[in-house]
Design a protein around this motif. Structure first.
Motif, PDB file in Angstrom:
ATOM      1  N   UNK A   1     -12.299  -0.244   0.857  1.00  0.00           N
ATOM      2  CA  UNK A   1     -12.034  -1.678   1.018  1.00  0.00           C
ATOM      3  C   UNK A   1     -12.451  -2.461  -0.223  1.00  0.00           C
ATOM      4  N   UNK A   2     -13.582  -2.082  -0.828  1.00  0.00           N
ATOM      5  CA  UNK A   2     -14.032  -2.807  -2.016  1.00  0.00           C
ATOM      6  C   UNK A   2     -13.076  -2.603  -3.187  1.00  0.00           C
ATOM      7  N   UNK A   3     -12.535  -1.409  -3.326  1.00  0.00           N
ATOM      8  CA  UNK A   3     -11.628  -1.123  -4.447  1.00  0.00           C
ATOM      9  C   UNK A   3     -10.283  -1.831  -4.290  1.00  0.00           C
ATOM     10  N   UNK A   4      -9.940  -2.269  -3.099  1.00  0.00           N
ATOM     11  CA  UNK A   4      -8.676  -2.976  -2.907  1.00  0.00           C
ATOM     12  C   UNK A   4      -8.657  -4.324  -3.627  1.00  0.00           C
ATOM     13  N   UNK A   5      -9.831  -4.812  -3.999  1.00  0.00           N
ATOM     14  CA  UNK A   5      -9.869  -6.071  -4.732  1.00  0.00           C
ATOM     15  C   UNK A   5      -9.497  -5.922  -6.191  1.00  0.00           C
ATOM     16  N   UNK A   6     -10.342  -5.263  -7.009  1.00  0.00           N
ATOM     17  CA  UNK A   6     -10.043  -5.209  -8.458  1.00  0.00           C
ATOM     18  C   UNK A   6      -9.032  -4.155  -8.863  1.00  0.00           C
ATOM     19  N   UNK A   7      -8.764  -3.161  -8.017  1.00  0.00           N
ATOM     20  CA  UNK A   7      -7.918  -2.040  -8.432  1.00  0.00           C
ATOM     21  C   UNK A   7      -6.492  -2.131  -7.891  1.00  0.00           C
ATOM     22  N   UNK A   8      -6.126  -3.206  -7.245  1.00  0.00           N
ATOM     23  CA  UNK A   8      -4.763  -3.408  -6.753  1.00  0.00           C
ATOM     24  C   UNK A   8      -4.178  -4.632  -7.444  1.00  0.00           C
ATOM     25  N   UNK A   9      -2.992  -4.460  -8.028  1.00  0.00           N
ATOM     26  CA  UNK A   9      -2.296  -5.564  -8.680  1.00  0.00           C
ATOM     27  C   UNK A   9      -1.518  -6.338  -7.610  1.00  0.00           C
ATOM     28  N   UNK A  10      -2.095  -7.429  -7.137  1.00  0.00           N
ATOM     29  CA  UNK A  10      -1.509  -8.182  -6.031  1.00  0.00           C
ATOM     30  C   UNK A  10      -0.384  -9.107  -6.472  1.00  0.00           C
TER      31      UNK A  10
ATOM     32  N   UNK B   1       2.377   0.447  -5.613  1.00  0.00           N
ATOM     33  CA  UNK B   1       1.934   1.706  -6.218  1.00  0.00           C
ATOM     34  C   UNK B   1       0.411   1.811  -6.225  1.00  0.00           C
ATOM     35  N   UNK B   2      -0.273   0.765  -6.661  1.00  0.00           N
ATOM     36  CA  UNK B   2      -1.731   0.821  -6.741  1.00  0.00           C
ATOM     37  C   UNK B   2      -2.361   0.879  -5.356  1.00  0.00           C
ATOM     38  N   UNK B   3      -1.792   0.158  -4.372  1.00  0.00           N
ATOM     39  CA  UNK B   3      -2.356   0.213  -3.024  1.00  0.00           C
ATOM     40  C   UNK B   3      -2.201   1.614  -2.431  1.00  0.00           C
ATOM     41  N   UNK B   4      -1.010   2.221  -2.587  1.00  0.00           N
ATOM     42  CA  UNK B   4      -0.800   3.559  -2.028  1.00  0.00           C
ATOM     43  C   UNK B   4      -1.658   4.594  -2.737  1.00  0.00           C
ATOM     44  N   UNK B   5      -1.934   4.398  -4.026  1.00  0.00           N
ATOM     45  CA  UNK B   5      -2.830   5.313  -4.723  1.00  0.00           C
ATOM     46  C   UNK B   5      -4.252   5.208  -4.171  1.00  0.00           C
ATOM     47  N   UNK B   6      -4.705   3.993  -3.919  1.00  0.00           N
ATOM     48  CA  UNK B   6      -6.035   3.821  -3.330  1.00  0.00           C
ATOM     49  C   UNK B   6      -6.078   4.386  -1.914  1.00  0.00           C
ATOM     50  N   UNK B   7      -5.014   4.189  -1.145  1.00  0.00           N
ATOM     51  CA  UNK B   7      -4.960   4.734   0.213  1.00  0.00           C
ATOM     52  C   UNK B   7      -4.974   6.260   0.176  1.00  0.00           C
ATOM     53  N   UNK B   8      -4.247   6.859  -0.766  1.00  0.00           N
ATOM     54  CA  UNK B   8      -4.236   8.316  -0.886  1.00  0.00           C
ATOM     55  C   UNK B   8      -5.619   8.836  -1.275  1.00  0.00           C
ATOM     56  N   UNK B   9      -6.303   8.132  -2.173  1.00  0.00           N
ATOM     57  CA  UNK B   9      -7.652   8.532  -2.566  1.00  0.00           C
ATOM     58  C   UNK B   9      -8.618   8.456  -1.383  1.00  0.00           C
ATOM     59  N   UNK B  10      -8.425   7.467  -0.513  1.00  0.00           N
ATOM     60  CA  UNK B  10      -9.258   7.345   0.688  1.00  0.00           C
ATOM     61  C   UNK B  10      -9.014   8.519   1.636  1.00  0.00           C
ATOM     62  N   UNK B  11      -7.777   8.991   1.721  1.00  0.00           N
ATOM     63  CA  UNK B  11      -7.427  10.074   2.635  1.00  0.00           C
ATOM     64  C   UNK B  11      -7.795  11.456   2.106  1.00  0.00           C
TER      65      UNK B  11
END
Length: 744
Positions: free
Chosen positions: A628-637, A645-655
């Motif tokens: 959840x914390x990485x969704x702030x600075x690491x996603x290009x909103x 792309x960045x959100x799905x990469x973070x979601x994949x890293x979480x999984x």
């Protein structure tokens, strides 16, 4: 006395020598035009790669000539003789002198005509190329001519059949149409001639090509046979329908399981007519007969998409039969991209593939109400019941020797098993059933597995799937397809899971064929869950929390972890402001998150659900605060494509499965080794390893998920990209080991 001659040893080939400044520099090479004979042979080598390519050009010319009957004769796989006879409109005698010259055609006049070309051939290079690498003769007669004319060609020019005779075409008796005879193919290109391994292999390729055009060209009869054989390898009548043609070429097994659908789309300018196999049919490899504007072509993108669509309907290892005829507006198609016309380019490829695959999925879903299975009892006692009751199957037509047919004598079929070579034997087979699949899962003694199953309840909804039409998501999918590595994809899709090597470094062992590989399953899972996010975009399931989790508390936990990791630099950042900023960003984007990713956040800042990517596997919730914390600075909103792309990469890293500590090496408790002295029960003390019960439970659950959920899912649908090459290494090769043993 003569002095002995001193011969200086020449420098080894490939040795770098220092330049001598005293020697004069060689004069620069002048640029010269290649001889026309060399140019023609180079062009012939690009167009006619094998006998099957020469036959393809001749078949297309015959169909363009309005033929309704084609007879093909082959000797030595087409290398010795390749003859095709048609009943088309023939060739005028006046055109025979320039028939085999390059760029002579009746189908194209101006370059602009390429945008509306509707014939198979258009460049006028086929016969010219063949005449430069084979002995070519043409016998032709038009409807208006009183006789047929025969001409012989070499290097694109008319030649005499025998020395001393004239090279002009000779009048002979013949029927209307054209007969083209190609003899001694590649006689003047010995390196190309030696490259062919066997005549039977080339003949099989010829039968495959003739079969493709025999299915597609309605109203045209095809016959293909070997020289000297009485029967034909392929014989298709002109009056047969498409289903009848498929039955003649590919057999009744596939012809009786076909489904037809048609698609028209004015926006993309396509008209599709297809015959596809249903879920009752499967084979060892995919049979794709693809025609674009009536031209037989190949497309790995279409083939891979069709196979992924069928993966939800066929058993593992099963492949479909697909005949696909696409009519695309000519101005959207570029046919001049390959010397042999094997490939074409057309606009809006991704959109057209999605439309076709959606229709395949819908067609299979409409007919997938019953399935037929061929069964055979292997038990000596017929009264023994099945361990698992089978679903009712559709009764099939009784065949000769079936149980229902008791009118005639029955003989047991004789099976001859061919023993494979020892260097091809493997310990496990990807297609064989593992013995562990026959055992029921044994729950742990403390009932943790049962408790977990009771806590996780699945609910199914009637929500219709959402068709994603976002250009950004389609571009991301196309990028994955472009980065596909074919060999690695085949290894993953046919592998056998061996075991987990190290949970801390996240390494597992798999077997592909006769090779053993070590795989970084962390990297593999990251790519798999990213691709799942793209393919199931806006159609995710949901992991619901009851009660909802406070978003602020989760971010606070993540901030505390970051503070500890930052060390002395932690005082330079206002961590409370970071947590509040990320929380406000997620609440602001909650409408998009729930619509596209099934991630529900309430207005009060409570996390109600997370996206569910695969059933049977739940990611480690210990990683949730950091995610959840990485969704702030690491996603290009701000930008759509980069945001997804960045959100799905973070979601994949979480999984991705968590990294667990290695088993402790020090012994904590001791036990008696009963095997050392079974009589007294006393013997040498043996140290056993104990670890924290919580970590042990997590380790067991992780191993089950990796072996029975994640790796089978990767095997079914992962497109292995080139970036995964860094995460897989070959450690053993059975054939290589045999070579070592042979040297010993």
């Amino acid at each position: 006395m003569t002095e002995p001659m001193i011969i200086e040893p020449t420098s080894p080939r490939g040795t770098k020598r220092k330049g001598d400044s005293s020697l004069p520099l060689p004069a620069p090479r002048r640029i010269k035009a290649l001889a026309q004979d060399v140019v023609n042979k180079i062009a012939a080598g690009e167009i006619i790669v094998a006998p099957v390519h020469a036959l393809k050009e001749l078949i297309e010319n015959a169909v363009d000539a309005g033929s309704t009957s084609l007879e093909i004769l082959v000797k030595d796989g087409g290398l010795k003789l390749l003859q095709i006879t048609d009943n088309g409109h023939g060739i005028d005698k006046e055109d025979l002198p320039i028939l085999c010259e390059r760029f002579t055609t009746s189908k194209l006049k101006a370059f602009e005509d390429l945008s509306s070309i509707g014939t198979y051939g258009f460049r006028g290079e086929a016969l010219a190329s063949i005449s430069h690498i084979a002995h070519l003769s043409v016998t032709t007669r038009t409807k208006e001519s009183s006789c047929a004319w025969r001409a012989h060609y070499a290097d694109g020019k008319l030649v005499s059949q025998k020395p001393g005779q004239t090279a002009e075409p000779k009048p002979i008796a013949g029927r209307p149409g054209t007969q083209i005879t190609v003899e001694d193919l590649f006689y003047n290109v010995p390196s190309r001639r030696r490259a062919f391994r066997s005549a039977s292999e080339e003949y099989a390729k010829i039968l495959d090509l003739v079969g493709r055009y025999a299915v597609h060209c309605s109203g045209v009869s095809f016959s293909c046979k070997k020289y000297g054989d009485a029967g034909s390898g392929i014989s298709v009548p002109a009056a047969g329908s498409i289903v009848d043609r498929i039955r003649q070429v590919h057999g009744s097994a596939v012809a009786s399981e076909l489904v037809n659908f048609k698609v028209e789309n004015d926006r993309w300018g396509i008209n599709c007519d297809a015959w596809i196999s249903n879920a009752n049919y499967s084979s060892k490899r995919t049979s794709l007969l693809l025609f674009i504007n009536h031209r037989s072509v190949e497309s790995q993108a279409i083939k891979k998409s069709v196979e992924q669509t069928y993966s939800a309907f066929l058993p593992k290892g099963g492949h479909p039969f697909v005949y696909l005829s696409l009519d695309i507006e000519p101005q959207r198609v570029d046919v001049n991209v390959h010397p042999t016309k094997r490939e074409v380019h057309f606009l809006n490829e991704d959109e057209i593939i999605d439309i076709v695959c959606d229709e395949i999925r819908n067609s299979l879903g409409r007919v997938d109400t019953s399935r037929s299975f061929m069964t055979q009892s292997l038990l000596s006692n017929p009264k023994v019941p099945f361990a698992t009751p089978m679903k009712p199957v559709t009764p099939a037509t009784p065949t000769i020797g079936d149980v229902s047919d008791r009118s005639g004598p029955r003989t047991a079929p004789r099976t001859v098993t061919k023993r494979p070579n020892e260097n091809n034997l493997v310990r496990t087979d990807a297609s064989a059933r593992k013995i562990t699949s026959m055992l029921r899962p044994h729950p742990s003694a403390d009932g943790e597995e049962n408790e977990e199953a009771e806590e996780m309840e699945y609910e199914y909804t009637d929500k219709e799937p959402t068709i994603c039409r976002l250009a950004s998501v389609k571009q991301l999918r196309a990028e994955v397809r472009d980065a596909m590595h074919n060999e690695l994809t085949d290894i993953i899709s046919t592998h056998t899971f061996v075991g987990i090597v190290d949970e801390q470094k996240r390494i597992a062992a798999i077997q592909g064929g006769v090779k053993l590989f070590l795989v970084d399953y962390g990297m593999l899972c990251n790519e798999y869950f990213y691709q799942v996010g793209l393919t199931d975009f806006a159609n995710f399931g949901a992991i619901r929390f009851n009660p909802p989790l406070p978003l602020g508390e989760l971010l606070k936990i993540a901030v505390e972890q970051e503070q500890r990791n930052a060390g002395d630099a932690a005082d330079e950042v206002d961590w409370n402001e970071v947590a509040e900023t990320v929380k406000g960003q997620l609440i602001l984007r909650r409408a998009m998150l729930v619509e596209y990713f099934s991630m529900e956040i309430s207005e009060e800042g409570e996390l109600c659900s997370l996206p569910l990517l695969v059933k049977g596997y739940t990611p480690s919730l210990a990683k949730l605060p950091q995610f959840l914390l990485r969704l702030g600075p690491h996603v290009d909103w701000e930008t759509e494509k980069e945001c997804f792309q960045s959100f799905l990469r973070e979601l994949a890293s979480f999984y991705v499965p968590e990294s667990l500590p290695s088993l402790p090496s020090a012994a904590i408790s001791k036990t008696q080794d009963q095997s050392s002295n079974p009589t007294t029960g006393k013997g040498k003390e043996k140290a056993i390893v104990e670890e924290d019960p919580e970590i042990a439970a997590r380790r067991g659950k992780l191993r089950r998920a990796i072996e029975y959920v994640i790796f089978p899912a990767c095997k079914a649908r992962l497109v292995a990209t080139k970036g995964l090459l860094k995460g897989i290494i070959e450690i053993a090769n059975l054939k290589g080991l045999y070579r070592v043993f042979e040297r010993c």
